[in-house]
Write a protein that holds these residues in place. Structure first.
Motif, short mmCIF file in Angstrom:
data_model
loop_
_atom_site.label_atom_id
_atom_site.label_comp_id
_atom_site.label_asym_id
_atom_site.label_seq_id
_atom_site.Cartn_x
_atom_site.Cartn_y
_atom_site.Cartn_z
N VAL A 8 -127.57 82.45 -12.11
CA VAL A 8 -126.61 83.15 -11.44
C VAL A 8 -125.79 82.08 -10.79
CG1 VAL A 8 -127.80 83.68 -9.28
CG2 VAL A 8 -125.98 84.85 -10.04
N GLY A 9 -124.37 82.36 -10.47
CA GLY A 9 -123.53 81.23 -9.83
C GLY A 9 -122.36 80.98 -10.49
N GLY A 10 -121.30 80.62 -9.92
CA GLY A 10 -120.14 80.26 -10.66
C GLY A 10 -119.45 78.79 -10.24
N PHE A 11 -118.48 78.29 -10.88
CA PHE A 11 -118.09 76.92 -10.83
C PHE A 11 -116.36 76.82 -11.16
CE2 PHE A 11 -119.60 76.78 -15.17
CZ PHE A 11 -118.76 76.01 -15.74
N CYS A 12 -116.00 75.82 -10.70
CA CYS A 12 -114.69 75.16 -11.40
C CYS A 12 -114.86 73.75 -11.41
CB CYS A 12 -113.49 75.54 -10.44
SG CYS A 12 -111.96 74.99 -11.01
N VAL A 13 -114.20 73.21 -12.50
CA VAL A 13 -114.36 71.61 -12.56
C VAL A 13 -112.76 71.38 -12.89
CG1 VAL A 13 -116.57 71.44 -13.53
CG2 VAL A 13 -114.74 71.92 -15.39
N SER A 14 -112.61 70.23 -12.58
CA SER A 14 -111.11 69.65 -12.69
C SER A 14 -111.07 68.09 -12.59
CB SER A 14 -110.32 70.35 -11.56
OG SER A 14 -108.86 69.93 -11.43
N ASN A 15 -109.69 67.73 -12.87
CA ASN A 15 -109.64 66.30 -12.51
C ASN A 15 -108.56 66.17 -11.54
OD1 ASN A 15 -111.40 64.78 -14.32
ND2 ASN A 15 -110.13 65.45 -16.08
N HIS A 16 -107.93 67.30 -10.87
CA HIS A 16 -106.98 67.06 -9.99
C HIS A 16 -107.28 66.23 -8.78
CE1 HIS A 16 -103.53 68.00 -7.38
NE2 HIS A 16 -103.11 68.61 -8.45
N PRO A 17 -106.37 65.43 -8.58
CA PRO A 17 -106.84 64.25 -7.45
C PRO A 17 -107.11 64.81 -6.11
CG PRO A 17 -104.63 63.76 -8.45
CD PRO A 17 -105.36 64.88 -8.96
N LYS A 18 -106.40 66.15 -5.95
CA LYS A 18 -106.46 66.72 -4.40
C LYS A 18 -107.75 67.93 -4.45
CE LYS A 18 -101.79 65.64 -3.50
NZ LYS A 18 -100.42 66.24 -3.55
N PHE A 19 -108.54 68.07 -5.71
CA PHE A 19 -109.34 69.00 -5.70
C PHE A 19 -110.32 69.44 -4.61
CE2 PHE A 19 -112.98 71.18 -7.79
CZ PHE A 19 -112.44 72.26 -8.59
N GLU A 20 -110.83 68.26 -3.90
CA GLU A 20 -111.80 68.51 -2.75
C GLU A 20 -111.37 69.30 -1.65
OE1 GLU A 20 -115.03 67.97 -3.20
OE2 GLU A 20 -114.81 67.24 -5.20
N VAL A 21 -110.05 69.43 -1.53
CA VAL A 21 -109.35 70.15 -0.40
C VAL A 21 -109.79 71.66 -0.26
CG1 VAL A 21 -107.04 70.60 -1.25
CG2 VAL A 21 -107.45 70.37 1.23
N LEU A 22 -110.23 72.08 -1.55
CA LEU A 22 -110.51 73.40 -1.75
C LEU A 22 -111.55 73.98 -0.87
CD1 LEU A 22 -109.94 73.93 -5.83
CD2 LEU A 22 -108.66 74.81 -3.69
N ARG A 23 -112.57 72.86 -0.76
CA ARG A 23 -113.67 73.10 -0.05
C ARG A 23 -113.59 73.52 1.53
NH1 ARG A 23 -118.20 71.36 -3.38
NH2 ARG A 23 -117.42 69.61 -4.60
N LEU A 24 -112.15 73.29 1.87
CA LEU A 24 -111.84 73.88 3.24
C LEU A 24 -111.02 75.05 3.49
CD1 LEU A 24 -111.00 70.04 4.47
CD2 LEU A 24 -113.14 71.40 4.78
N VAL A 25 -110.39 75.18 2.22
CA VAL A 25 -109.45 76.35 2.22
C VAL A 25 -109.90 77.42 1.46
CG1 VAL A 25 -107.46 74.84 2.78
CG2 VAL A 25 -107.95 75.04 0.39
N CYS A 26 -110.79 77.43 0.58
CA CYS A 26 -110.80 78.64 -0.47
C CYS A 26 -111.95 79.66 0.03
CB CYS A 26 -111.45 77.86 -1.80
SG CYS A 26 -111.97 78.90 -3.08
N ARG A 27 -111.53 80.66 0.62
CA ARG A 27 -112.21 81.57 1.33
C ARG A 27 -113.52 82.17 0.73
NH1 ARG A 27 -109.24 83.68 5.64
NH2 ARG A 27 -110.08 85.73 5.55
N PRO A 28 -113.52 82.33 -0.66
CA PRO A 28 -114.73 82.91 -1.14
C PRO A 28 -115.71 81.57 -1.42
CG PRO A 28 -112.78 83.91 -2.45
CD PRO A 28 -112.18 82.71 -1.44
N TYR A 29 -115.20 80.52 -1.19
CA TYR A 29 -116.24 79.48 -1.19
C TYR A 29 -116.82 79.14 0.28
CZ TYR A 29 -117.94 74.58 -1.37
OH TYR A 29 -118.76 73.16 -1.20
#
Ligand SMILES: Cc1ncc(COP(=O)(O)O)c(C=O)c1O
Length: 403
Positions: free
Chosen positions: A250-271
């Motif tokens: 069980v679990g989910g993910f997103c993968v990407s090459n976007h250079p600013k991707f890591e900012v999601l760890r601070l702004v993505c509420r369901p994370y």
């Protein structure tokens, strides 16, 4: 006081009327024991499983189970915290590394479910003034991701490249746009024409997110999904996936090459605002993902099983969701819920479990039985499955007696 449950009265009555005819409740099955990825004990009887999403049969893989046990012993039963506080263990990082290697991307982020991955990615990427353009038959988690955010939502006709093009063409050229697609649509088992869709989305300057929940493991040279097979890996901005299907946990993910991707760890509420996955789960996921990189033989066998079952059911006269096997999901189209439940129950009594699906989950209000194959189904099991479908289909009158 108005009873807030009164809005469910019609559903409650419909369900009671169906159960009063003496049929079993298809949504209340209990697996007493699970023997393998393809067999369980239900109501005391050995039953072949043809309604799981265990496509690659990883749930009982010896190395996967051992990795989970080891992590349980070494790190305990749970993290009791969010990924951004105390909930990132070495195992979460290893799991993200395994995903990066599997997909060949610079970034990977692990969520607690695939549902949350879609909620988080879609609601965070597309904000006020942006547009989300999605297929009308999108999964509930994609719709819920749209509703959690503030973007304008535009739907296009299922798998219609022309309609996608038309709707994108009406949007302001400079607006932020996210096109959301699925590799495999899980109700009918059909795949998206991703090469054409991605090219149309790019033409209109949109970013693209593809949900590969039902494609990971067995589409494309490395099993990355339909987008890999379609040759559009370089043009897809975000791939969302789940561990609850081919990965076998069980679990989910997103993968990407976007250079600013890591900012999601601070702004993505369901994370941010939920506890991270238990150490045993990320350990099993990482081991499974690493093994899926070298699973060519399993992939080939899964495709063989899917094609054999599709052809066999078609030859018997079943009405199927696709002309040929496009994925490991084969949908049988039935006239109404009563017919669907009669066939479902007959199959179960004969030792075969499949899924039922009904509106609103299904497109165009269809009643379906959905078969999903596993790489661990043996050739003999597939023939046994076909035998059960022939006998029960005739007995309940879904197919003709000459079939
Ligand atoms: C297309 C699609 N996306 C996302 C999900 C959610 O996955 P999970 O089970 O990990 O929440 C599913 C699961 O049913 C799905 O079919």
């Amino acid at each position: 006081m108005r009873d807030l449950f009164s809005k469910f009265d019609a559903l409650i009555s419909e369900r009671e009327a169906l159960l009063a005819t003496g049929v079993r409740d298809p949504y209340a099955i209990v697996m007493d024991k699970v023997l393998s990825p393809t067999e369980a004990i239900i109501d005391g009887k050995p039953t072949i499983l043809l309604g799981t999403y265990n496509y690659m049969g990883m749930t009982f893989d010896r190395d996967v189970v051992a990795a989970g046990k080891k992590a349980l012993d070494e790190f305990g039963s749970g993290t009791t915290g969010s990924r951004v506080l105390n909930g990132t263990y070495q195992g979460h990082r290893e799991c993200e590394e395994a995903l990066k290697e599997f997909y060949g991307t610079a970034h990977a982020i692990v969520f607690s479910t695939g549902y949350q991955a879609n909620l988080g990615m879609i609601s965070t990427l597309a904000g006020k003034g942006d547009y989300i353009i999605l297929d009308a038959d999108s999964h509930a988690s994609i719709y819920d991701g749209c509703w959690l955010g503030n973007a304008e939502i535009i739907r296009f006709r299922h798998n219609s490249v022309q309609d996608l093009d038309k709707r994108l063409g009406r949007l302001p050229p400079d607006a932020g746009k996210l096109v959301v697609l699925e590799g495999v649509y899980s109700m009918m088992g059909d795949i998206a024409p991703l090469a054409e869709m991605v090219s149309v989305a790019k033409k209109h300057g949109a970013m693209i997110l593809v949900d590969e929940a039902h494609g990971m493991g067995f589409f494309g040279e490395h099993g990355r999904g339909v987008f890999e097979e379609a040759g559009v890996s370089d043009d897809v901005d975000f791939v969302v996936g789940t561990f609850s299907k081919s990965v076998g946990t069980v679990g989910g993910f997103c993968v990407s090459n976007h250079p600013k991707f890591e900012v999601l760890r601070l702004v993505c509420r369901p994370y941010v605002f939920t506890a991270s996955l238990p150490p045993s789960v990320v350990a099993t996921a990482a081991e499974s993902i690493r093994k899926l990189m070298h699973a060519d033989a399993k992939r080939a066998h899964l495709w063989k099983n899917s094609r054999r079952l599709h052809q066999g059911l078609r030859d018997m006269g079943y009405k199927l969701g696709t002309e040929s096997a496009q994925s490991a999901i084969i949908a049988i189209i039935l006239t109404d819920m009563a017919q669907a439940v009669a066939l479902w129950q007959g199959l179960l009594e004969a030792g075969l479990y499949v899924n039922t699906a009904r509106p609103p989950a299904t497109p165009a209000g269809m009643f379906l039985l959905r078969c999903s194959l596993c790489a661990e189904h043996s050739d003999e099991q597939v023939e046994q499955i076909l035998g059960i479908f022939a006998a029960v289909g005739r007995a309940v009158g879904v197919i003709g007696s000459n079939s």
